[in-house]
Design a protein around this motif. Structure first.
Motif, PDB file in Angstrom:
ATOM      1  N   TRP A  58       6.603  -5.555  -5.280  1.00  0.00           N
ATOM      2  CA  TRP A  58       6.824  -4.523  -6.297  1.00  0.00           C
ATOM      3  C   TRP A  58       6.434  -5.026  -7.692  1.00  0.00           C
ATOM      4  N   VAL A  59       6.133  -6.302  -7.821  1.00  0.00           N
ATOM      5  CA  VAL A  59       5.966  -6.934  -9.134  1.00  0.00           C
ATOM      6  C   VAL A  59       4.545  -7.444  -9.320  1.00  0.00           C
ATOM      7  N   ALA A  60       3.923  -7.057 -10.438  1.00  0.00           N
ATOM      8  CA  ALA A  60       2.595  -7.566 -10.801  1.00  0.00           C
ATOM      9  C   ALA A  60       2.737  -8.625 -11.883  1.00  0.00           C
ATOM     10  N   GLY A  61       1.749  -9.493 -11.988  1.00  0.00           N
ATOM     11  CA  GLY A  61       1.797 -10.526 -13.008  1.00  0.00           C
ATOM     12  C   GLY A  61       1.498 -10.018 -14.396  1.00  0.00           C
ATOM     13  N   SER A  62       0.845  -8.867 -14.497  1.00  0.00           N
ATOM     14  CA  SER A  62       0.520  -8.284 -15.798  1.00  0.00           C
ATOM     15  C   SER A  62       0.450  -6.771 -15.648  1.00  0.00           C
ATOM     16  N   PRO A  63       0.621  -6.033 -16.747  1.00  0.00           N
ATOM     17  CA  PRO A  63       0.603  -4.566 -16.660  1.00  0.00           C
ATOM     18  C   PRO A  63      -0.791  -4.044 -16.342  1.00  0.00           C
ATOM     19  N   ALA A  64      -0.861  -2.894 -15.682  1.00  0.00           N
ATOM     20  CA  ALA A  64      -2.139  -2.253 -15.374  1.00  0.00           C
ATOM     21  C   ALA A  64      -1.970  -0.747 -15.516  1.00  0.00           C
ATOM     22  N   ASN A  65      -3.009  -0.077 -15.972  1.00  0.00           N
ATOM     23  CA  ASN A  65      -2.959   1.377 -16.048  1.00  0.00           C
ATOM     24  C   ASN A  65      -2.730   1.954 -14.662  1.00  0.00           C
ATOM     25  N   ALA A  66      -2.016   3.086 -14.604  1.00  0.00           N
ATOM     26  CA  ALA A  66      -1.622   3.647 -13.315  1.00  0.00           C
ATOM     27  C   ALA A  66      -2.751   4.420 -12.633  1.00  0.00           C
ATOM     28  N   PHE A  67      -3.489   5.213 -13.415  1.00  0.00           N
ATOM     29  CA  PHE A  67      -4.503   6.099 -12.842  1.00  0.00           C
ATOM     30  C   PHE A  67      -5.866   5.872 -13.502  1.00  0.00           C
TER      31      PHE A  67
ATOM     32  N   VAL B  60      -7.111   9.167  -9.597  1.00  0.00           N
ATOM     33  CA  VAL B  60      -6.647   8.378  -8.451  1.00  0.00           C
ATOM     34  C   VAL B  60      -5.945   7.119  -8.959  1.00  0.00           C
ATOM     35  N   ASN B  61      -5.128   6.518  -8.096  1.00  0.00           N
ATOM     36  CA  ASN B  61      -4.355   5.348  -8.513  1.00  0.00           C
ATOM     37  C   ASN B  61      -5.209   4.098  -8.591  1.00  0.00           C
ATOM     38  N   ARG B  62      -4.785   3.172  -9.420  1.00  0.00           N
ATOM     39  CA  ARG B  62      -5.404   1.847  -9.478  1.00  0.00           C
ATOM     40  C   ARG B  62      -4.658   0.940  -8.509  1.00  0.00           C
ATOM     41  N   ALA B  63      -5.385   0.262  -7.659  1.00  0.00           N
ATOM     42  CA  ALA B  63      -4.768  -0.525  -6.586  1.00  0.00           C
ATOM     43  C   ALA B  63      -3.885  -1.637  -7.112  1.00  0.00           C
ATOM     44  N   GLN B  64      -4.205  -2.174  -8.304  1.00  0.00           N
ATOM     45  CA  GLN B  64      -3.439  -3.307  -8.822  1.00  0.00           C
ATOM     46  C   GLN B  64      -2.136  -2.900  -9.503  1.00  0.00           C
TER      47      GLN B  64
ATOM     48  N   HIS C  37       0.813  -1.213   0.000  1.00  0.00           N
ATOM     49  CA  HIS C  37       0.000   0.000   0.000  1.00  0.00           C
ATOM     50  C   HIS C  37       0.846   1.263   0.000  1.00  0.00           C
ATOM     51  N   LEU C  38       2.150   1.120   0.198  1.00  0.00           N
ATOM     52  CA  LEU C  38       3.017   2.280   0.168  1.00  0.00           C
ATOM     53  C   LEU C  38       3.615   2.515  -1.215  1.00  0.00           C
ATOM     54  N   LEU C  39       3.192   1.752  -2.209  1.00  0.00           N
ATOM     55  CA  LEU C  39       3.635   1.953  -3.584  1.00  0.00           C
ATOM     56  C   LEU C  39       2.516   2.635  -4.358  1.00  0.00           C
ATOM     57  N   HIS C  40       2.848   3.677  -5.061  1.00  0.00           N
ATOM     58  CA  HIS C  40       1.837   4.473  -5.752  1.00  0.00           C
ATOM     59  C   HIS C  40       2.429   4.966  -7.071  1.00  0.00           C
ATOM     60  N   PRO C  41       1.680   4.902  -8.176  1.00  0.00           N
ATOM     61  CA  PRO C  41       2.201   5.447  -9.434  1.00  0.00           C
ATOM     62  C   PRO C  41       2.439   6.944  -9.285  1.00  0.00           C
ATOM     63  N   LEU C  42       3.450   7.440  -9.981  1.00  0.00           N
ATOM     64  CA  LEU C  42       3.838   8.840  -9.819  1.00  0.00           C
ATOM     65  C   LEU C  42       3.405   9.743 -10.967  1.00  0.00           C
ATOM     66  N   PHE C  43       3.410   9.216 -12.190  1.00  0.00           N
ATOM     67  CA  PHE C  43       3.182  10.085 -13.344  1.00  0.00           C
ATOM     68  C   PHE C  43       2.100   9.511 -14.246  1.00  0.00           C
ATOM     69  N   ASP C  44       1.173  10.359 -14.608  1.00  0.00           N
ATOM     70  CA  ASP C  44       0.059   9.988 -15.477  1.00  0.00           C
ATOM     71  C   ASP C  44       0.540   9.963 -16.925  1.00  0.00           C
ATOM     72  N   THR C  45      -0.355   9.700 -17.840  1.00  0.00           N
ATOM     73  CA  THR C  45      -0.016   9.778 -19.262  1.00  0.00           C
ATOM     74  C   THR C  45       0.388  11.205 -19.617  1.00  0.00           C
ATOM     75  N   ALA C  46       1.112  11.369 -20.694  1.00  0.00           N
ATOM     76  CA  ALA C  46       1.547  12.703 -21.106  1.00  0.00           C
ATOM     77  C   ALA C  46       0.360  13.629 -21.335  1.00  0.00           C
ATOM     78  N   ARG C  47      -0.688  13.115 -21.973  1.00  0.00           N
ATOM     79  CA  ARG C  47      -1.850  13.943 -22.254  1.00  0.00           C
ATOM     80  C   ARG C  47      -2.485  14.485 -20.978  1.00  0.00           C
ATOM     81  N   ASN C  48      -2.632  13.604 -19.979  1.00  0.00           N
ATOM     82  CA  ASN C  48      -3.241  14.029 -18.715  1.00  0.00           C
ATOM     83  C   ASN C  48      -2.349  14.997 -17.956  1.00  0.00           C
TER      84      ASN C  48
END
Length: 418
Positions: A108-117, A125-129, A7-18
């Motif tokens: 720190w490792v997920a089994g598959s990629p997931a969108n950050a926000f 807001v961040n996606r928990a996965q 729960h202390l890991l959080h994406p930092l940067f959104d897509t360039a457009r956002n």
């Protein structure tokens, strides 16, 4: 070094457009703001400076994504694992990070990629996965991945120094031995790969996968044609998409009429007219084997086997007809093609190869580099390759493709007389 819970890991940067739409402001990112408040002093300023750095690369989706992924992981490591900000970062933090990359903790490792926000109640807001790494169950890094991290951080820190945010780059005195996947690997500083590319086996797999996919579902005919064209003719994504001339403000739309015939030395050849960087036109000879793919693509589009002079139909049409697709759409089609190959590798039990393919799925420039490197290795004169790449000099091409020319150099070196 202590590991932190998920729960202390959080994406930092959104897509360039956002990020651009929000002017790199944190007001629309409440969960990110809370996360940064829990990090060491200076983290918010680190984030703001890094966001501005990333926006400078927003014109290329692939480049932006690569820098975002590499720098995001590093900042999370620096703040969470080392308890430092960028301004207190030193070479030992870099050394520790390289060791960390080789075996990141499982949370720190997920089994598959997931969108950050995601958008929720009007804010992002961040996606928990989401996790900083994904590997289909395989941890650790290959040399190519460590090289990519080293290159990205080197550029990032140089920029932070140039912008006056840092006094010096901690990369300067970091131990190169930590940046190697294996201490026993026989390579020196001159053997670094400057032009990242697919191996011959990986390229063969991508091509076979797309051919099989196109036979099962003809929606993949566009994927196949784009990938074959970019690799065989050393094209950038932008050279297959509409381009606006900055001087005249006119837009150039690639059409099938860009394929033309020319008589050279009494022989008729096919070539492709390309509008490259700086609105420079170049003509690239078509390999004889490429014509089969061109005819196949045109047959799928109900066009005559080969282009006719002045033919104005779009080079790469939208899926349901109409005009030419744009740069972003072509990047997405290439990414889908690479992920298709990755899924096939995964199903065939080649987990490590699949993981690597996932990691580079947005790196469209691999096709251009692979085509040029393979042709140089096969003995095509580097001057010819340089002209088809659109480089300003042969020396520049040799510098970029040093690893490709090494094969021929060692072979000719072996046969020298004593």
């Amino acid at each position: 070094m202590t590991s932190n819970p998920p729960h202390l890991l959080h994406p930092l940067f959104d897509t360039a457009r956002n990020l651009i739409d929000r002017n790199c402001e944190l007001a629309d990112y409440p969960s990110l703001t809370s996360f940064l408040d829990s990090c060491p002093n200076g983290a918010i300023e680190d984030w703001e400076k890094t966001a501005r750095f990333l926006i400078d690369y927003s014109a290329s989706t692939g480049t932006y994504s690569r820098f975002r992924g590499e720098i995001q992981r590093f900042l999370l490591f620096l703040w969470r694992e080392q308890g430092r900000s960028l301004q207190s970062c030193n070479e030992e933090d870099i050394n520790a990070y390289m060791r960390f990359l080789k075996s990141p903790p499982s949370h720190w490792v997920a089994g598959s990629p997931a969108n950050a926000f995601k958008t929720q109640d009007g804010v992002r807001v961040n996606r928990a996965q989401w996790r900083p790494f994904f590997s289909n169950g395989v941890a650790g890094m290959r040399q190519a991945t460590l090289d990519a991290a080293t290159r990205a951080l080197s550029v990032f820190f140089r920029s932070m120094v140039a912008r006056g945010y840092l006094d010096r780059s901690p990369m300067a005195n970091a131990r190169r031995s930590e940046q190697k996947a294996s201490r026993t690997r026989l390579e020196d500083e001159d053997a670094d790969v400057l032009a990242p590319r697919f191996t011959d086996e990986q390229w063969k797999y991508i091509k076979e996968t797309l051919l099989l996919a196109a036979e099962e579902d003809d929606k993949y005919e566009r994927h196949l044609f784009i990938v074959i064209t970019m690799k065989s003719l050393y094209l950038r994504v932008s050279e297959l998409a509409p381009q606006t001339n900055e001087l005249t403000n006119e837009t150039y739309y690639p059409t099938m009429g860009a394929f033309r015939q020319r008589v050279v030395g009494g022989v008729r050849y096919w070539h492709l007219k390309v509008l490259g960087k700086g609105n420079k036109v170049r003509y690239i000879p078509l390999p004889s084997g490429y014509l089969w793919y061109l005819k196949r693509f045109r047959r799928w589009r109900a066009l005559p086997p080969l282009p006719e002079r002045g033919e104005q139909v779009p080079m790469i049409p939208r899926r349901h007809g109409g005009g030419q697709v744009g740069k972003r759409a072509i990047e997405n089609l290439v990414k889908e093609a690479f992920l298709l190959a990755a899924d096939r590798l995964d199903k065939n039990g080649q987990m490590e190869e699949a993981r690597e393919m996932h990691q580079i799925c947005d790196r469209t420039h691999y096709l251009r580099h692979t085509g040029a490197s393979m042709d140089i290795e096969a003995g095509r004169p580097i001057r010819h390759v340089s002209e088809d790449l659109g480089h300003s000099s042969v020396a520049f091409t040799e510098a970029i493709y040093v690893s490709a020319s090494s094969t021929a150099r060692y072979k000719t070196g072996l046969g020298r007389q004593i």
